[in-house]
Scaffold this motif. Structure first.
Motif, PDB file in Angstrom:
ATOM      1  N   PRO A   1       0.747  -1.321  -0.103  1.00  0.00           N
ATOM      2  CA  PRO A   1       0.006  -0.082   0.000  1.00  0.00           C
ATOM      3  C   PRO A   1       0.748   1.435  -0.114  1.00  0.00           C
ATOM      4  O   PRO A   1       0.427   2.212  -0.367  1.00  0.00           O
TER       5      PRO A   1
ATOM      6  N   GLN B   1       1.305   2.111  -3.927  1.00  0.00           N
ATOM      7  CA  GLN B   1       0.128   2.463  -4.843  1.00  0.00           C
ATOM      8  C   GLN B   1      -1.082   3.048  -3.985  1.00  0.00           C
ATOM      9  O   GLN B   1      -1.127   2.922  -2.895  1.00  0.00           O
ATOM     10  N   THR B   2      -1.837   3.706  -4.698  1.00  0.00           N
ATOM     11  CA  THR B   2      -3.075   4.546  -4.182  1.00  0.00           C
ATOM     12  C   THR B   2      -3.946   3.233  -3.774  1.00  0.00           C
ATOM     13  O   THR B   2      -3.898   2.325  -4.420  1.00  0.00           O
ATOM     14  N   SER B   3      -4.992   3.907  -3.143  1.00  0.00           N
ATOM     15  CA  SER B   3      -6.227   2.913  -2.894  1.00  0.00           C
ATOM     16  C   SER B   3      -6.831   2.315  -4.051  1.00  0.00           C
ATOM     17  O   SER B   3      -7.238   1.302  -4.205  1.00  0.00           O
TER      18      SER B   3
ATOM     19  N   LEU C   1      -4.615  -0.091  -5.828  1.00  0.00           N
ATOM     20  CA  LEU C   1      -4.486  -1.303  -5.150  1.00  0.00           C
ATOM     21  C   LEU C   1      -5.839  -2.097  -5.536  1.00  0.00           C
ATOM     22  O   LEU C   1      -5.828  -3.413  -5.625  1.00  0.00           O
ATOM     23  N   CYS C   2      -7.014  -1.502  -5.282  1.00  0.00           N
ATOM     24  CA  CYS C   2      -8.283  -2.004  -5.623  1.00  0.00           C
ATOM     25  C   CYS C   2      -8.543  -2.667  -7.044  1.00  0.00           C
ATOM     26  O   CYS C   2      -8.804  -3.843  -7.153  1.00  0.00           O
TER      27      CYS C   2
END
Length: 60
Positions: A42, A45-47, A50-51
């Motif tokens: 995390p 990468q941004t949230s 990641l998603c």
């Protein structure tokens, strides 16, 4: 523990909750009995990214 079992049943993801510094676990395909490990950082990468990475991994 029941919530984790329900989550794994619905998503086919068994998370590794031991290391809080990363998002990791196993994606299980019950039909082929295949297990795919994943590990996401995390901090790199941004949230949102990641998603998306996790969704793409699940979709494979």
């Amino acid at each position: 523990m029941a919530m984790l079992s329900f989550y794994a049943s619905v998503t086919n993801i068994i998370p590794d909750l031991d290391d809080k510094s990363k998002i990791s676990g196993h994606i299980v395909d019950r039909d082929t009995k295949a297990v795919q490990n994943f590990e996401l950082n995390p901090a790199k990468q941004t949230s949102f990214d990641l998603c998306n990475t996790l969704w793409k991994t699940i979709d494979m």
